[in-house]
Design an enzyme around this catalytic site. Structure first.
Site, PDB file in Angstrom:
ATOM      1  N   ASP A 189       0.465  -1.087   0.257  1.00  0.00           N
ATOM      2  CA  ASP A 189      -0.276   0.333   0.198  1.00  0.00           C
ATOM      3  C   ASP A 189       0.799   1.295   0.517  1.00  0.00           C
ATOM      4  O   ASP A 189       2.369   1.112  -0.200  1.00  0.00           O
ATOM      5  CB  ASP A 189      -0.633  -0.360   0.945  1.00  0.00           C
ATOM      6  N   ASP A 233       1.481   5.220   2.420  1.00  0.00           N
ATOM      7  CA  ASP A 233       0.919   5.668   3.519  1.00  0.00           C
ATOM      8  C   ASP A 233       1.318   7.017   3.245  1.00  0.00           C
ATOM      9  O   ASP A 233       2.498   6.988   3.327  1.00  0.00           O
ATOM     10  CB  ASP A 233       2.022   5.209   5.158  1.00  0.00           C
ATOM     11  N   ASP A 243      -3.479   4.965   2.473  1.00  0.00           N
ATOM     12  CA  ASP A 243      -3.592   5.223   4.397  1.00  0.00           C
ATOM     13  C   ASP A 243      -3.146   6.343   4.261  1.00  0.00           C
ATOM     14  O   ASP A 243      -2.275   7.214   3.930  1.00  0.00           O
ATOM     15  CB  ASP A 243      -3.305   4.561   4.643  1.00  0.00           C
TER      16      ASP A 243
HETATM   17  P1  UTP Z   1       1.908  -1.334   6.276  1.00  0.00           P
HETATM   18  O1  UTP Z   1       1.502  -2.221   7.470  1.00  0.00           O
HETATM   19  O2  UTP Z   1       1.395  -0.126   4.963  1.00  0.00           O
HETATM   20  O3  UTP Z   1       3.875  -1.544   6.262  1.00  0.00           O
HETATM   21  O4  UTP Z   1       2.267  -0.264   7.530  1.00  0.00           O
HETATM   22  P2  UTP Z   1       5.045  -1.002   5.283  1.00  0.00           P
HETATM   23  O5  UTP Z   1       5.887  -1.485   5.936  1.00  0.00           O
HETATM   24  O6  UTP Z   1       4.465  -0.030   4.659  1.00  0.00           O
HETATM   25  O7  UTP Z   1       4.874  -2.716   4.330  1.00  0.00           O
HETATM   26  P3  UTP Z   1       4.286  -2.422   3.095  1.00  0.00           P
HETATM   27  O8  UTP Z   1       5.373  -2.347   1.909  1.00  0.00           O
HETATM   28  O9  UTP Z   1       3.431  -1.773   3.244  1.00  0.00           O
HETATM   29  O10 UTP Z   1       3.911  -4.136   2.768  1.00  0.00           O
HETATM   30  C1  UTP Z   1       3.839   0.756   8.227  1.00  0.00           C
HETATM   31  C2  UTP Z   1       3.879   1.884   8.892  1.00  0.00           C
HETATM   32  O11 UTP Z   1       2.537   1.987   9.463  1.00  0.00           O
HETATM   33  C3  UTP Z   1       1.841   1.084  11.193  1.00  0.00           C
HETATM   34  C4  UTP Z   1       2.613   0.166  10.866  1.00  0.00           C
HETATM   35  O12 UTP Z   1       2.980  -0.499  12.039  1.00  0.00           O
HETATM   36  C5  UTP Z   1       3.707   0.439  10.485  1.00  0.00           C
HETATM   37  O13 UTP Z   1       4.658   1.006  11.098  1.00  0.00           O
HETATM   38  N1  UTP Z   1       0.637   1.219  10.901  1.00  0.00           N
HETATM   39  C6  UTP Z   1      -0.350   1.153  10.215  1.00  0.00           C
HETATM   40  C7  UTP Z   1       0.145   1.981  12.453  1.00  0.00           C
HETATM   41  O14 UTP Z   1       0.172   2.409  13.024  1.00  0.00           O
HETATM   42  N2  UTP Z   1      -1.630   1.558  12.137  1.00  0.00           N
HETATM   43  C8  UTP Z   1      -2.680   0.870  11.548  1.00  0.00           C
HETATM   44  O15 UTP Z   1      -3.336   0.725  11.691  1.00  0.00           O
HETATM   45  C9  UTP Z   1      -1.464   0.663  10.251  1.00  0.00           C
HETATM   46 MN    MN Z   2       2.629   0.608   3.592  1.00  0.00          MN
END
Ligand code: UTP
Ligand code: MN
Length: 507
Positions: free
Chosen positions: A335, A337, A431
């Protein structure tokens, strides 16, 4: 080795080279892949081939630097041994040995990138592996116990071991065994931080977090190249089904497990019983193909532009920061972020519905689930309870956006259009998180990950410093006060930790 395709004339559009003041060579078109800076080592490659490959890569939008600098992320060598590569790196880094090291790659990575016209993820076979010294005398201090005390680069030297250990971690997670999940995850994470490959069992001596089971797996892999336990799991119906179901947006382990116990095995099984699905899961299945294929860095950048434009319309002055894996230098992710804030505290409140409304009016929103902030609960937010979850109280939106395909996908090398039948766009999981500026540093640290790095930061804070960390702040339960921070560096300082840059948080 497969030959690199011959040089062709450049396609239109990218040919103009603004003559910035650098050396004699004209500057290339702006790079398309901001996370990647390549340096081609001339040793063995020769000057003319290096010049040819440089021009080829630049024509495809890669940044290739003539001189080595700390900005270089990928060093490509041809015909060099691991030992030569390591000597070369020691030589160029000189005394600055603590700087993040670039990846040392053989030419196969470069060739694959040229073929695909974009950076391909680095895998073990691309790496020029620099062997570790055999640890006859264990030095337990050389690898710290917590992942947040270590530098963990994206590409490391022990992929075959970490993949096996992470498969075991994942499988344990599917069975709800949190303890085993963490044990395997921690062992894998230690190997990711090592400066070279494990080639001998003696090298495990003195490494933290290596229990009997993880050691046995490494031994099996060293001796036989495969682990029968890991292979058995990967072949099992249970693992494969749980992996498939948990890959669906909106489906966690509990739901996947329930479906499995009800006898469901495939996406078709799920679609045959639509009443089982909530709105989010329905979207997850509808867009399954797109959402289960990786998001590339340039796609993340394109989405950032779309989000920034929407924000410029609804709240000028607000900033958008790419977080998650892409901030750690990943070239692909599941995804994208983003963390949004505004320099004036309070201005950011209620931003998400306006941004989403704007995106919606452009037809770019395929699914959205917005949560308003619930800071009022934060006063009572049980800091202890929030230790082991990534839950926070920020206003946020979990959405699926439509990323239209850019109009020019002209093939520079062949002058042809794309090989794949052209699709007009792609669904991408995004996100959006909004934080007030006063909490921005904590939100940034919390959303940059990796998940394991975050978990370890919180564990370290509590166990070693008696401080409670989450994505909103750092709390001292004894003094009953919060410690402010204006930057990630401030937070590491409060915790008495060396600052670890995002690219080194791939634990
Ligand atoms: P991600 O699940 O998107 O992982 O969460 P990532 O490292 O970006 O990996 P990919 O490539 O998308 O698979 C990113 C960060 O955001 C935090 C997670 O703990 C992670 O450190 N997070 C995610 C939150 O704090 N709350 C959430 O609801 C989701
Ligand atoms: Mn991510």
């Amino acid at each position: 080795m497969a030959p690199v395709p011959p040089k062709r004339r450049r396609g239109p559009g990218r040919g103009e080279e603004a003559g910035a003041g650098r050396a004699a060579a004209p500057s290339p078109a702006p790079p398309r892949f901001p996370g990647v800076t390549i340096y081609l080592a001339e040793q063995h490659m020769g000057r003319s081939r290096r010049a040819f490959l440089t021009e080829l890569a630049r024509a495809k939008g890669f940044r290739v630097d003539q001189a080595y600098s700390p900005e270089v992320t990928h060093v490509v060598m041809e015909g060099s041994s691991a030992a030569e590569a390591s000597d070369w790196l020691d030589h160029v880094l000189g005394a600055s040995g603590s700087l993040p090291k670039p990846l040392l790659l053989n030419i196969s990575w470069f060739i694959e990138c040229m073929r695909q016209g974009k950076p391909v993820p680095v895998e073990g076979r691309h790496c020029l592996e620099v062997p570790l010294p055999t640890r006859s005398q264990a030095d337990p201090d050389s690898v710290p116990a917590y992942a947040c005390q270590r530098h963990t680069p994206l590409a490391h030297h022990n992929l075959c071991f970490t993949e096996a250990l992470e498969t075991l971690a994942e499988a344990a997670g599917f069975e709800g065994s949190q303890g085993r999940f963490l044990a395997f995850q921690r062992a894998a994470s230690v190997l990711k931080a090592l400066p070279g490959p494990i080639t001998n069992m003696s090298q495990l001596q003195g490494l933290p977090c290596f229990g009997e089971h993880s050691s046995r797996i490494v031994q099996e892999l060293l001796e036989h190249g495969v682990s029968s336990e890991v292979e058995g799991i990967k072949q099992s119906e249970r693992y494969q089904t749980m992996k498939l179901f948990t890959q669906i947006f909106g489906v966690g382990v509990k739901t996947a497990d329930r479906w499995y116990r009800e006898g469901l095995r495939t996406l078709d099984d799920l679609q045959a019983q639509p009443r089982k699905l909530n709105r989010q899961q329905e979207a997850g299945i509808r867009h399954f193909e797109d959402l289960s294929s990786p998001v590339w860095r340039h796609e993340a950048d394109a989405i950032q532009q779309v989000v920034e434009e929407a924000i410029r319309q609804v709240l000028p002055g607000a900033t958008v920061t790419l977080t998650g894996g892409f901030r750690r230098g990943k070239l692909q992710g599941h995804d994208v972020d983003f963390l949004i804030t505004h320099p004036v505290e309070g201005q950011e409140a209620g931003l998400i519905p306006k941004v989403m409304g704007h995106l919606e009016s452009q037809g770019l929103v395929l699914y959205q689930h917005t949560q308003s902030n619930h800071y009022q609960d934060l006063k009572d937010l049980d800091h202890k309870a929030s230790q082991n979850t990534a839950m926070d109280a920020y206003e946020k939106c979990f959405c699926v956006l439509w990323l239209p395909k850019p109009p020019t996908s002209f093939h520079l090398e062949t002058g042809e259009g794309p090989k794949e039948p052209s699709r007009d766009g792609k669904a991408v999981r995004v996100d959006l998180v909004v934080s007030p500026i006063s909490q921005f540093a904590f939100a940034l640290l919390g959303w940059t990950g990796s998940q394991h790095f975050e978990r370890e930061l919180r564990r370290f804070s509590q166990a070693e410093k008696n401080l409670l960390l989450n994505s909103h702040g750092l709390y001292d339960p004894e003094k009953k006060e919060s410690l402010p921070a204006a930057s990630e560096e401030d937070i590491f300082t409060h915790l008495g930790l060396e600052y670890i840059a995002p690219e080194q948080r791939n634990a």
